[in-house]
Design a protein around this motif. Sequence first.
Motif, mmCIF file in Angstrom:
data_model
loop_
_atom_site.group_PDB
_atom_site.id
_atom_site.type_symbol
_atom_site.label_atom_id
_atom_site.label_comp_id
_atom_site.label_asym_id
_atom_site.label_seq_id
_atom_site.Cartn_x
_atom_site.Cartn_y
_atom_site.Cartn_z
ATOM 1 N N THR A 198 0.648 -1.033 -0.209
ATOM 2 C CA THR A 198 0.014 0.071 0.071
ATOM 3 C C THR A 198 0.897 1.301 -0.074
ATOM 4 O O THR A 198 0.688 2.114 -0.655
ATOM 5 C CB THR A 198 -0.814 0.036 1.317
ATOM 6 N N SER A 229 1.676 11.807 -9.712
ATOM 7 C CA SER A 229 0.689 13.268 -9.857
ATOM 8 C C SER A 229 1.790 14.424 -9.601
ATOM 9 O O SER A 229 1.320 15.396 -10.234
ATOM 10 C CB SER A 229 0.022 12.860 -8.461
ATOM 11 N N SER A 230 2.865 14.292 -8.755
ATOM 12 C CA SER A 230 3.757 15.399 -8.732
ATOM 13 C C SER A 230 4.335 15.776 -9.839
ATOM 14 O O SER A 230 4.440 16.951 -10.349
ATOM 15 C CB SER A 230 4.856 15.092 -7.673
ATOM 16 N N HIS A 231 4.684 14.592 -10.807
ATOM 17 C CA HIS A 231 5.162 14.959 -12.177
ATOM 18 C C HIS A 231 4.534 15.566 -13.095
ATOM 19 O O HIS A 231 4.597 16.391 -13.863
ATOM 20 C CB HIS A 231 6.010 13.465 -12.370
ATOM 21 N N ARG A 248 1.918 17.244 -12.185
ATOM 22 C CA ARG A 248 1.548 18.715 -12.015
ATOM 23 C C ARG A 248 2.786 19.778 -12.198
ATOM 24 O O ARG A 248 2.695 20.886 -12.663
ATOM 25 C CB ARG A 248 1.643 19.027 -10.373
ATOM 26 N N PHE A 255 1.012 4.090 -2.882
ATOM 27 C CA PHE A 255 0.930 5.356 -2.742
ATOM 28 C C PHE A 255 1.755 6.305 -3.196
ATOM 29 O O PHE A 255 1.618 7.529 -3.807
ATOM 30 C CB PHE A 255 0.331 5.811 -1.368
ATOM 31 N N ALA A 256 3.375 5.801 -2.868
ATOM 32 C CA ALA A 256 4.328 6.426 -3.114
ATOM 33 C C ALA A 256 4.558 6.595 -4.997
ATOM 34 O O ALA A 256 4.521 7.814 -5.437
ATOM 35 C CB ALA A 256 5.500 5.924 -2.731
ATOM 36 N N ILE A 285 1.786 6.587 -6.900
ATOM 37 C CA ILE A 285 0.762 7.562 -7.301
ATOM 38 C C ILE A 285 1.185 8.932 -7.169
ATOM 39 O O ILE A 285 0.939 9.897 -7.769
ATOM 40 C CB ILE A 285 -0.739 7.262 -6.770
ATOM 41 N N GLU A 286 1.707 9.296 -5.673
ATOM 42 C CA GLU A 286 2.325 10.650 -5.489
ATOM 43 C C GLU A 286 3.127 10.971 -6.562
ATOM 44 O O GLU A 286 3.196 12.129 -6.758
ATOM 45 C CB GLU A 286 2.487 10.646 -3.926
ATOM 46 N N ARG A 287 4.077 10.256 -6.674
ATOM 47 C CA ARG A 287 5.210 10.649 -7.638
ATOM 48 C C ARG A 287 4.821 11.045 -9.139
ATOM 49 O O ARG A 287 5.197 11.979 -9.661
ATOM 50 C CB ARG A 287 6.501 9.590 -7.772
ATOM 51 N N ALA A 318 -3.869 16.600 -12.925
ATOM 52 C CA ALA A 318 -3.462 15.266 -12.331
ATOM 53 C C ALA A 318 -4.921 14.508 -12.163
ATOM 54 O O ALA A 318 -4.828 13.362 -11.599
ATOM 55 C CB ALA A 318 -3.005 15.719 -11.058
ATOM 56 N N THR A 319 -6.349 14.966 -12.705
ATOM 57 C CA THR A 319 -7.293 14.222 -12.435
ATOM 58 C C THR A 319 -7.547 13.202 -13.443
ATOM 59 O O THR A 319 -7.095 13.145 -14.548
ATOM 60 C CB THR A 319 -8.386 15.117 -12.390
#
Length: 88
Positions: free
Chosen positions: A66, A77-79, A81, A70-71, A73-75, A87-88
Amino acid sequence: MHAVEAGIWAFAYRFLGALPDKRSAMLYSLNAMTSYGHINLRLDDHWHLLGAMEALNGWLLFGLSTAFLFAVIERVSSHMRRHGHDAT
């Protein structure tokens, strides 16, 4: 990753003679790892701690998976942005 770990535990159960065959060992292993608790396979009393250790190990592995997901998905999403993508 989860299947490999379940296979390693199943091998350990067979190697130690805790379960009678490969199928039962794998089924018990997947059951213990996921805490599903629906099957009627049981370990002898002197192997109960081994089953409990696998259940705890399964919780840790699912938590690690998990966190990794999460990491990632976060990476992503950050990339997105940073590069001006939605990001949606």
